[in-house]
Design an enzyme around this catalytic site. Structure first.
Site, mmCIF file in Angstrom:
data_model
loop_
_atom_site.group_PDB
_atom_site.id
_atom_site.type_symbol
_atom_site.label_atom_id
_atom_site.label_comp_id
_atom_site.label_asym_id
_atom_site.label_seq_id
_atom_site.Cartn_x
_atom_site.Cartn_y
_atom_site.Cartn_z
ATOM 1 N N HIS A 286 -7.941 -5.508 -0.133
ATOM 2 C CA HIS A 286 -6.640 -4.842 -0.066
ATOM 3 C C HIS A 286 -5.818 -5.311 1.121
ATOM 4 C CE1 HIS A 286 -3.653 -1.721 -0.586
ATOM 5 N NE2 HIS A 286 -3.890 -1.244 0.624
ATOM 6 N N ASP A 287 -6.458 -5.542 2.246
ATOM 7 C CA ASP A 287 -5.739 -5.928 3.463
ATOM 8 C C ASP A 287 -5.173 -7.340 3.412
ATOM 9 O OD1 ASP A 287 -5.654 -3.645 4.938
ATOM 10 O OD2 ASP A 287 -7.188 -4.223 6.394
ATOM 11 N N ASP B 228 -8.692 -6.778 -4.505
ATOM 12 C CA ASP B 228 -8.252 -5.450 -4.056
ATOM 13 C C ASP B 228 -8.810 -4.404 -5.013
ATOM 14 O OD1 ASP B 228 -6.970 -3.143 -3.250
ATOM 15 O OD2 ASP B 228 -4.950 -3.984 -3.316
ATOM 16 N N ARG C 98 -11.749 6.817 9.548
ATOM 17 C CA ARG C 98 -11.237 5.446 9.611
ATOM 18 C C ARG C 98 -12.282 4.440 9.136
ATOM 19 N NH1 ARG C 98 -6.869 2.152 9.338
ATOM 20 N NH2 ARG C 98 -7.098 0.314 10.682
ATOM 21 N N SER D 21 0.841 -1.191 0.000
ATOM 22 C CA SER D 21 0.000 0.000 0.000
ATOM 23 C C SER D 21 0.889 1.258 0.000
ATOM 24 C CB SER D 21 -0.952 -0.036 1.195
ATOM 25 O OG SER D 21 -1.992 0.887 1.041
#
EC number: 2.3.1.31
Length: 400
Positions: free
Chosen positions: A368-369, A335, A239, A169
């Site tokens: 993505h994580d 992602d 967040r 990232s």
């Protein structure tokens, strides 16, 4: 041989966050007025400090050093207990004894990026000229600024050439910048789930988060430390919005679906009826205990400004022309923050520049994580690439 270990300290609470900004539970490299960091905005930042952690042993010829570049809201505590949350390190799936980034074989460095809030100089730090927290008086920083600061740290450690630079990232952006700015200092590089520039969609998501922070009355135009009231509500919403982009529809469905939270029927209110609502609220509330709101503004802006091709007349391949660095580019099928076409663009530019590059697209529904999670295919890819690069570098299994 130099053996360096991470500093250990007591677990802190959220209220001690300003202490971490100036006096981190980490190793610290301080740079005086005679060693300024020239920023892209034209400001010379001095004095400043870099907080960092190290793991493993640096070999005699200093050829086994790996620099891990952390993502947006991570920090240097990738393989040790976090001093604020008390939780395990942020990248234990990849870093540690016997892991792909094997601390029994490699000397691993991870520094808190400039502009963050865990000990490297940033808006949460004290401005030596005023004795007050920098706040919005801190100059705007970029990904290249972060990398220049890291290069100064690597110099301070007496390391001429890094065996590998690894990151995902925002960390992957730093990896790419390292390979462009210091190609002679990077033997191998692993940019993961990233891009050579931020897309319009990602800039839009970041602007949403920044506006959420700045709309919180407690933000006080960035001077909230002086008022004693922190913009927790705005930062929590930022967040929550960002965290959705780190996941995938399939992952959310598998993890939560439409299941209720501690109830069988809806309350017909705006309470967190659904598990996914409760999860997002937890992500927001826990985040504000460990992260600074202004740092969030600065780091998201740094990602937005990132564009490697812009410094090479719009020709991305020109940035990598003639590089001798070995690359492994990794993307993940689910992602949607940095989708696979972004990674393919990196690979095409590297091929056009004559670089040695391998590419892997990992099949996963974790979004993505996935690069931070226990994803066996990705872990195997990282292990194989680093082992191959170590063989080419002449490092044995003990890192000698």
């Amino acid at each position: 041989m130099m053996n360096v270990h991470p500093v250990k300290g007591p677990v802190a609470t959220g209220g001690e966050r300003p202490h971490e900004a100036d006096h981190p539970t980490s190793l610290v490299a301080s740079f005086g007025a005679d060693q300024p960091l020239r920023l892209d905005c034209g400001v010379d930042l001095a004095p400043f400090q870099i907080a960092y952690q190290t793991y493993g042993t640096l070999n005699a010829d200093k050829s086994n050093a790996i620099l891990v570049c952390h993502a947006l809201t991570m920090d240097q505590h990738i393989a040790n207990v976090h001093p604020i949350t008390g939780k395990p390190g942020g990248w234990l799936t990849l870093v540690g004894p016997g892991k792909p980034i094997d601390t029994d074989r490699y000397f691993v460095i991870c520094s808190n990026v400039i502009g963050s809030c865990m000990g490297s100089t940033g808006p949460a730090s004290t401005n030596p000229a005023t004795g007050k927290v920098w706040g919005l008086d801190f100059p705007v920083i970029t990904i290249p600024d972060m990398v220049r600061a890291q290069a100064m740290l690597v110099d301070r450690l007496g390391i001429d050439k890094l065996f590998c630079v690894v990151g995902g990232s925002m960390g992957g952006m730093q990896v790419l910048q390292w390979s462009v700015a210091y190609p002679e200092r990077v033997f191998s590089a692993m940019p993961i789930a990233c891009a050579t520039r931020h897309s319009a969609q990602n800039i839009a998501f970041h602007e949403l988060g920044r506006q959420a922070v700045m709309a919180d009355p407690d933000w006080a135009h960035g001077r909230y430390v002086e008022t004693g009231a922190h913009p927790h509500r705005g930062l929590a919403v930022a967040r929550m919005a960002a965290h959705i982009t780190y996941l995938s529809d399939a992952a959310l469905h598998r993890k939560f679906g439409r299941r209720m939270q501690d109830r069988e029927l809806p309350t017909f209110s705006f309470d967190a009826d659904f598990q996914v609502e409760s999860y997002l609220r937890y992500q927001g509330s826990s985040f504000v205990e460990r992260f600074d709101a202004n740092s969030y503004l600065y780091l998201t802006r740094a990602m937005d400004y990132f564009d490697i091709a812009a410094d090479h007349h719009g020709v991305l391949a020109a940035a990598f022309r003639g590089t001798q660095t070995r690359f492994c580019v990794v993307s993940f099928t689910s992602d949607w923050l940095f989708p696979t076409p972004e990674s393919r663009a990196i690979v095409h530019a590297l091929n056009a520049g004559g670089a040695r590059v391998s590419f892997a697209e990992v099949e996963t529904d974790k979004g993505h994580d996935a690069f931070l999670l226990d994803e066996p295919e990705f872990i195997d890819i990282a292990r194989a690439f680093l082992h191959s690069a170590a063989t080419a570098r002449g490092l044995d299994k003990a890192g000698r």
